[in-house]
Design a protein around this motif. Structure first.
Motif, PDB file in Angstrom:
ATOM      1  N   PRO A 113       0.810  -1.217   0.000  1.00 28.91           N
ATOM      2  CA  PRO A 113       0.000   0.000   0.000  1.00 28.91           C
ATOM      3  C   PRO A 113       0.847   1.273   0.000  1.00 28.91           C
ATOM      4  O   PRO A 113       1.938   1.314   0.580  1.00 28.91           O
ATOM      5  CB  PRO A 113      -0.806  -0.118   1.292  1.00 28.91           C
ATOM      6  CG  PRO A 113       0.004  -0.998   2.178  1.00 28.91           C
ATOM      7  CD  PRO A 113       0.766  -1.924   1.286  1.00 28.91           C
ATOM      8  N   TYR A 114       0.316   2.281  -0.668  1.00 29.30           N
ATOM      9  CA  TYR A 114       0.916   3.616  -0.711  1.00 29.30           C
ATOM     10  C   TYR A 114      -0.124   4.642  -0.289  1.00 29.30           C
ATOM     11  O   TYR A 114      -1.312   4.496  -0.584  1.00 29.30           O
ATOM     12  CB  TYR A 114       1.376   3.970  -2.125  1.00 29.30           C
ATOM     13  CG  TYR A 114       2.665   3.310  -2.550  1.00 29.30           C
ATOM     14  CD1 TYR A 114       3.863   4.018  -2.540  1.00 29.30           C
ATOM     15  CD2 TYR A 114       2.684   1.984  -2.965  1.00 29.30           C
ATOM     16  CE1 TYR A 114       5.049   3.421  -2.940  1.00 29.30           C
ATOM     17  CE2 TYR A 114       3.862   1.371  -3.359  1.00 29.30           C
ATOM     18  CZ  TYR A 114       5.041   2.101  -3.341  1.00 29.30           C
ATOM     19  OH  TYR A 114       6.211   1.508  -3.728  1.00 29.30           O
ATOM     20  N   ARG A 115       0.357   5.679   0.344  1.00 29.64           N
ATOM     21  CA  ARG A 115      -0.474   6.872   0.548  1.00 29.64           C
ATOM     22  C   ARG A 115      -0.093   7.896  -0.519  1.00 29.64           C
ATOM     23  O   ARG A 115       1.093   8.169  -0.741  1.00 29.64           O
ATOM     24  CB  ARG A 115      -0.253   7.467   1.931  1.00 29.64           C
ATOM     25  CG  ARG A 115      -1.048   8.762   2.125  1.00 29.64           C
ATOM     26  CD  ARG A 115      -0.909   9.351   3.515  1.00 29.64           C
ATOM     27  NE  ARG A 115      -1.689  10.587   3.576  1.00 29.64           N
ATOM     28  CZ  ARG A 115      -1.171  11.802   3.799  1.00 29.64           C
ATOM     29  NH1 ARG A 115       0.129  11.943   4.010  1.00 29.64           N
ATOM     30  NH2 ARG A 115      -1.943  12.867   3.801  1.00 29.64           N
ATOM     31  N   VAL A 116      -1.105   8.469  -1.180  1.00 29.34           N
ATOM     32  CA  VAL A 116      -0.891   9.464  -2.220  1.00 29.34           C
ATOM     33  C   VAL A 116      -1.569  10.754  -1.755  1.00 29.34           C
ATOM     34  O   VAL A 116      -2.744  10.738  -1.371  1.00 29.34           O
ATOM     35  CB  VAL A 116      -1.481   9.005  -3.567  1.00 29.34           C
ATOM     36  CG1 VAL A 116      -1.113   9.998  -4.671  1.00 29.34           C
ATOM     37  CG2 VAL A 116      -0.988   7.600  -3.920  1.00 29.34           C
ATOM     38  N   TYR A 117      -0.835  11.850  -1.778  1.00 23.63           N
ATOM     39  CA  TYR A 117      -1.345  13.092  -1.217  1.00 23.63           C
ATOM     40  C   TYR A 117      -0.758  14.285  -1.967  1.00 23.63           C
ATOM     41  O   TYR A 117       0.132  14.125  -2.812  1.00 23.63           O
ATOM     42  CB  TYR A 117      -0.976  13.188   0.270  1.00 23.63           C
ATOM     43  CG  TYR A 117       0.516  13.349   0.516  1.00 23.63           C
ATOM     44  CD1 TYR A 117       1.046  14.580   0.914  1.00 23.63           C
ATOM     45  CD2 TYR A 117       1.405  12.289   0.326  1.00 23.63           C
ATOM     46  CE1 TYR A 117       2.410  14.738   1.119  1.00 23.63           C
ATOM     47  CE2 TYR A 117       2.761  12.439   0.528  1.00 23.63           C
ATOM     48  CZ  TYR A 117       3.263  13.674   0.927  1.00 23.63           C
ATOM     49  OH  TYR A 117       4.618  13.822   1.122  1.00 23.63           O
ATOM     50  N   ARG A 118      -1.260  15.467  -1.671  1.00 19.52           N
ATOM     51  CA  ARG A 118      -0.715  16.688  -2.253  1.00 19.52           C
ATOM     52  C   ARG A 118       0.111  17.419  -1.214  1.00 19.52           C
ATOM     53  O   ARG A 118      -0.348  17.655  -0.099  1.00 19.52           O
ATOM     54  CB  ARG A 118      -1.835  17.581  -2.794  1.00 19.52           C
ATOM     55  CG  ARG A 118      -2.253  17.181  -4.191  1.00 19.52           C
ATOM     56  CD  ARG A 118      -3.419  17.989  -4.718  1.00 19.52           C
ATOM     57  NE  ARG A 118      -3.216  19.437  -4.607  1.00 19.52           N
ATOM     58  CZ  ARG A 118      -4.108  20.336  -4.998  1.00 19.52           C
ATOM     59  NH1 ARG A 118      -5.252  19.942  -5.526  1.00 19.52           N
ATOM     60  NH2 ARG A 118      -3.867  21.625  -4.857  1.00 19.52           N
ATOM     61  N   GLU A 119       1.326  17.771  -1.587  1.00 21.04           N
ATOM     62  CA  GLU A 119       2.232  18.421  -0.647  1.00 21.04           C
ATOM     63  C   GLU A 119       1.845  19.865  -0.365  1.00 21.04           C
ATOM     64  O   GLU A 119       2.250  20.427   0.656  1.00 21.04           O
ATOM     65  CB  GLU A 119       3.656  18.384  -1.200  1.00 21.04           C
ATOM     66  CG  GLU A 119       4.224  16.982  -1.357  1.00 21.04           C
ATOM     67  CD  GLU A 119       5.578  16.980  -2.027  1.00 21.04           C
ATOM     68  OE1 GLU A 119       6.490  16.321  -1.490  1.00 21.04           O
ATOM     69  OE2 GLU A 119       5.728  17.635  -3.080  1.00 21.04           O
ATOM     70  N   ASP A 120       1.067  20.484  -1.245  1.00 23.41           N
ATOM     71  CA  ASP A 120       0.781  21.918  -1.122  1.00 23.41           C
ATOM     72  C   ASP A 120      -0.438  22.230  -0.283  1.00 23.41           C
ATOM     73  O   ASP A 120      -0.697  23.393   0.022  1.00 23.41           O
ATOM     74  CB  ASP A 120       0.606  22.531  -2.516  1.00 23.41           C
ATOM     75  CG  ASP A 120      -0.701  22.109  -3.179  1.00 23.41           C
ATOM     76  OD1 ASP A 120      -1.110  20.937  -2.970  1.00 23.41           O
ATOM     77  OD2 ASP A 120      -1.306  22.924  -3.884  1.00 23.41           O
ATOM     78  N   THR A 121      -1.231  21.222   0.086  1.00 22.31           N
ATOM     79  CA  THR A 121      -2.469  21.485   0.794  1.00 22.31           C
ATOM     80  C   THR A 121      -2.851  20.283   1.659  1.00 22.31           C
ATOM     81  O   THR A 121      -2.654  19.139   1.242  1.00 22.31           O
ATOM     82  CB  THR A 121      -3.616  21.800  -0.193  1.00 22.31           C
ATOM     83  OG1 THR A 121      -4.834  22.028   0.524  1.00 22.31           O
ATOM     84  CG2 THR A 121      -3.828  20.678  -1.200  1.00 22.31           C
TER      85      THR A 121
END
Length: 229
Positions: A113-121
């Protein structure tokens, strides 16, 4: 696809981020491991200043009884599918997230599993379609998340990804016509999307706490391979 997500920003920050107020019965609770069939926080085109909760899984209008529903819809063909056609034409929504989870197939081993996210918000919006399934005295607001081809961050992990909207496209998604929204259903192109390996705790939806998003501990985490920029 998108089969697990999270939203754990604090309520006042969430409301400030989307310029909308929580209207959900029972209020808002940060969650780290949201599974299909559970409620998702959404903003619909009919109430752009409200954050409500809809059942994750669009229930076909012809279903005799409520069911889990369809959690994802391919953006390339949603307008052709009977179950999504009306929603595609007139019921877009934002599905709010602090990051979603995806599983990479290993060489003959268990999926990672991976967590995918936005670094800017701390929270962003995925493109969704909503519907209200009705039968007798029941009315269940429900939602599906649109997917598209993977971008460079997602390609090593999975062959699909949710339609992640740039912040300045969120209002446009809700107000545009279907042709303009179709043009927004592209792989996320900005350089603030990142991914890292997490533990298999996320595999069990009952694990709903900050430990779920902790990076997996081993000598080579792979973080550098899948962060952008």
């Amino acid at each position: 696809m998108c089969g697990r997500t999270a939203l754990f920003i604090q309520q006042h920050d969430l409301e400030d981020r989307f310029d909308a107020r929580i209207v959900t019965d029972g209020g808002y609770t940060p969650r780290y491991n949201i599974a299909p069939g559970e409620p998702l926080e959404v903003i619909t085109n009919e109430a752009t200043d409200e954050i409500d909760q809809y059942h994750w899984g669009l229930i076909p209008f012809w279903a005799d009884e409520p069911e889990e529903g369809i959690i994802n819809a391919r953006s390339e063909t949603a307008d052709e599918k009977r179950v999504f056609q009306d929603a595609w034409e007139s019921r877009p929504c934002l599905v709010l997230s602090s990051g979603f989870y995806e599983w990479q197939q290993q060489n003959g081993g268990p999926k990672q599993p991976y967590r995918v996210y936005r670094e800017d918000t701390p929270a962003f919006a995925m493109a969704g379609l909503w519907e209200v399934w009705e039968n007798n005295e029941q009315a269940i607001p429900c939602v599906t998340i649109l997917t598209t081809e993977p971008n460079e961050v997602m390609k090593p992990i999975h062959n699909r990804m949710p339609v992640v909207l740039a912040s300045d496209d969120e209002d446009r998604w809700l107000s545009a016509d279907s042709d303009e929204r179709e043009a927004l259903c592209q792989p996320y192109s900005r350089d603030d999307l990142a991914a890292y390996e997490i533990s298999t705790q996320v595999n069990n939806p009952s694990h709903d706490d900050p430990a779920v998003i902790e990076p997996r501990e081993h000598e080579q985490s792979g973080l550098g391979e899948f962060t952008s920029g």
